[in-house]
Enzyme design. Structure first.
Site, PDB file in Angstrom:
ATOM      1  N   ASP A   7       0.879  -1.165   0.000  1.00 29.74           N
ATOM      2  CA  ASP A   7       0.000   0.000   0.000  1.00 29.74           C
ATOM      3  C   ASP A   7       0.922   1.221   0.000  1.00 29.74           C
ATOM      4  O   ASP A   7       1.481   1.586   1.034  1.00 29.74           O
ATOM      5  CB  ASP A   7      -0.892  -0.008   1.237  1.00 29.74           C
ATOM      6  N   GLU A  68      -1.244  -1.312  -4.829  1.00 31.55           N
ATOM      7  CA  GLU A  68      -2.475  -0.567  -5.070  1.00 31.55           C
ATOM      8  C   GLU A  68      -2.233   0.513  -6.111  1.00 31.55           C
ATOM      9  O   GLU A  68      -1.244   1.245  -6.050  1.00 31.55           O
ATOM     10  CB  GLU A  68      -2.971   0.067  -3.773  1.00 31.55           C
ATOM     11  N   ASP A 141      -2.358   0.697   7.204  1.00 35.70           N
ATOM     12  CA  ASP A 141      -1.635   0.557   5.936  1.00 35.70           C
ATOM     13  C   ASP A 141      -1.108  -0.868   5.752  1.00 35.70           C
ATOM     14  O   ASP A 141      -1.065  -1.384   4.639  1.00 35.70           O
ATOM     15  CB  ASP A 141      -0.490   1.566   5.861  1.00 35.70           C
TER      16      ASP A 141
END
Length: 159
Positions: A7, A68, A141
């Site tokens: 992430d 992501e 996260d």
């Protein structure tokens, strides 16, 4: 199959390592966050992300990485900074010859919950359940990075 989920962020980059023996046999090997101090220069922060991510790669030797995709926020300055961090991450993966797969946040939510607008709590609960963890991974996260890795495993059809 060892999958590294990421992430991306400049202040916090979440990472998670999942071993997939099959699509239904997943285990979290480890997870965490790379935190960069805001007082450091951008270059030093990017270098730190690179070095810390390299350390994770050296330790766990992932076969693939799932990251992501960025989505546009209202603050273009934030997007620019996260984009630079993401560039450092993708370069680190490329230099290690690790194939990179990208997933948008909505697809990650669908892969885990079946609902593209799932909230953070639903996602975290599903990660805890999928990986048979005793508690929800923290910080957020890191939980997001694990979700991205699970999304890759679920969509890559490792059955």
């Amino acid at each position: 199959m060892i999958v590294l989920g990421i992430d991306p962020g400049l202040s916090l980059t979440g990472w998670g390592i999942i071993e997939a023996k099959s699509a239904n046999n997943l285990s979290a090997l480890n997870y965490g966050c790379i935190t960069t101090p805001p007082k450091e220069s951008l270059i030093d922060r990017l270098k730190f992300i690179n070095l810390e991510l390299q350390s994770v790669i050296d330790k766990y030797k992932p076969e693939v990485a799932a990251i992501e995709q960025l989505f546009f926020l209202k603050k273009s300055a934030s997007v620019a900074l996260v984009s630079q961090a993401r560039g450092a991450i993708v370069l680190t993966l490329a230099l290690n010859k690790i194939p990179v797969f990208e997933y948008n946040p909505r697809l990650v939510k669908i892969a885990l919950t079946g609902y593209g607008s799932a909230d953070k709590y639903q996602m975290q609960h599903m990660i805890k359940t999928f990986l048979k963890l005793k508690e929800i991974p923290k910080p957020d996260d890191a939980a997001d990075a694990l979700a991205i890795a699970v999304c890759h495993i679920n969509t890559a059809k490792y059955k």
